[in-house]
Enzyme design. Structure first.
Site, PDB file in Angstrom:
ATOM      1  N   TRP A 228     -11.640 -43.882 -45.602  1.00 25.43           N
ATOM      2  CA  TRP A 228     -10.194 -43.879 -45.199  1.00 25.43           C
ATOM      3  C   TRP A 228      -9.486 -44.746 -44.373  1.00 25.43           C
ATOM      4  CZ3 TRP A 228      -9.127 -38.370 -42.711  1.00 25.43           C
ATOM      5  CH2 TRP A 228      -9.906 -38.328 -41.494  1.00 25.43           C
ATOM      6  N   ASN A 229      -8.231 -45.077 -44.544  1.00 23.38           N
ATOM      7  CA  ASN A 229      -7.598 -46.077 -43.762  1.00 23.38           C
ATOM      8  C   ASN A 229      -6.262 -45.779 -42.859  1.00 23.38           C
ATOM      9  OD1 ASN A 229      -9.425 -48.302 -45.084  1.00 23.38           O
ATOM     10  ND2 ASN A 229      -8.055 -47.717 -46.972  1.00 23.38           N
TER      11      ASN A 229
ATOM     12  N   ASP B   9      16.830 -46.948 -49.073  1.00 17.18           N
ATOM     13  CA  ASP B   9      17.679 -47.087 -47.779  1.00 17.18           C
ATOM     14  C   ASP B   9      18.311 -45.732 -47.641  1.00 17.18           C
ATOM     15  OD1 ASP B   9      16.845 -49.898 -47.701  1.00 17.18           O
ATOM     16  OD2 ASP B   9      18.767 -50.687 -48.506  1.00 17.18           O
TER      17      ASP B   9
ATOM     18  N   HIS C 185      20.364 -46.480 -41.832  1.00 11.72           N
ATOM     19  CA  HIS C 185      19.903 -47.900 -41.860  1.00 11.72           C
ATOM     20  C   HIS C 185      20.982 -48.815 -41.572  1.00 11.72           C
ATOM     21  CE1 HIS C 185      17.692 -51.558 -42.982  1.00 11.72           C
ATOM     22  NE2 HIS C 185      18.513 -51.604 -44.068  1.00 11.72           N
TER      23      HIS C 185
ATOM     24  N   HIS D 295      24.884 -52.587 -48.428  1.00 10.62           N
ATOM     25  CA  HIS D 295      24.558 -51.787 -47.426  1.00 10.62           C
ATOM     26  C   HIS D 295      25.700 -51.190 -46.774  1.00 10.62           C
ATOM     27  CE1 HIS D 295      20.983 -54.413 -47.790  1.00 10.62           C
ATOM     28  NE2 HIS D 295      20.382 -53.216 -47.222  1.00 10.62           N
TER      29      HIS D 295
END
Length: 267
Positions: free
Chosen positions: A60-61, A74, A78, A212
């Site tokens: 695993w990482n 988003d 944000h 956005h």
């Protein structure tokens, strides 16, 4: 459609399940942010064990990754216009699934890589296919995903497709739109607003990053770095997008799927 028959239609191939997600790796670029502003982190992988003394029976990482890396959602928090709105885990699941309106901008982008989605494209789509249905995700097909394997072309300093200020306001005001998705690295090309206001007028607060500013400020969501939009009809497909439910997250990497009927367009 009964839920059993829906899944049977996938197994039988009468409904195609199309993966819209860009595979995520340390080579996946993130939005370039000029100094003195701070960029987000790309993915980095830190091994913990690999069938060795640290873990003889498992591998695993650990990961380091920015919220806005790869295919991601988003959330309103944000952007300054939505800073008091929802974080990503607060987005209702019903807002993350819905009908797709695919708008083809490939001809425009072929002649201008910074081509903008305009209100004329949105109005033409509704004139041909009918008013957006409740919960619609508008996806802009630009052909930009063809550059995804080449980070220098994908994040081109000369720009990438964006959305006009007028179109961002149009989508933000539409009562049936849940979100807006693109093949590019962000829903804005960050130069898609007017550089100077009209004489005698005040600067528009959404001129920088209109998608956005207006969409996230209206509790609508962005979805970026999509692939395979050429496999979607203009209407008739459905989206399911699943961002990580990061508590307090301004966004999150996501897996996105489209369900496409094989018997032609439908509503």
């Amino acid at each position: 459609m009964h839920i059993d028959s829906f899944f049977q239609s996938i197994a039988q191939g009468t409904v195609e399940m199309v993966d819209l997600t860009t595979p995520l790796s340390p080579a996946t670029p993130v939005v370039p942010v000029p100094a003195p502003f701070a960029p987000t982190a790309p993915l980095s992988v830190h091994p913990v064990s690999n069938f060795d003394e640290a873990g003889p029976g498992w591998r695993w990482n650990d990961l380091t990754i920015g919220e806005h890396a790869g295919t991601h959602v988003d959330a309103p928090q944000h952007w300054i216009s939505g800073k008091d709105g929802k974080s990503v885990e607060q987005i209702e699941p019903t807002r993350l699934a819905g009908p797709i309106a695919t708008i083809d901008l490939t001809d425009g982008v072929a002649g201008n890589q910074s081509f903008l989605l305009g209100t004329e494209h949105l109005e033409a789509w509704e004139a041909e296919h009918g008013r957006f249905r409740p919960g619609t995700w508008v996806l802009a097909r630009t052909g930009w995903s063809e550059r995804a394997s080449d980070p220098e072309r994908f994040v081109d300093p000369a720009g990438w497709p964006g959305i006009s200020l007028a179109a961002a306001k149009w989508l933000a005001a539409h009562p049936h739109v849940s979100g807006y998705g693109v093949e590019a690295i962000g829903i804005d090309n960050m130069g898609s607003g007017p550089s100077e206001p009209e004489p005698g007028t005040e600067p528009d607060p959404g001129a920088f990053g209109p998608g956005h500013y207006y969409l996230l400020g209206a509790d609508k969501y962005g979805l970026t770095s999509l692939r395979n939009l050429e496999r979607l009809p203009a209407t008739g497909a459905y989206l399911v997008v699943a961002p990580l439910p990061l508590v307090g997250g301004t966004g999150a990497p996501a897996r996105a799927f489209a369900f496409v009927p094989r018997d032609g367009e439908g509503r």
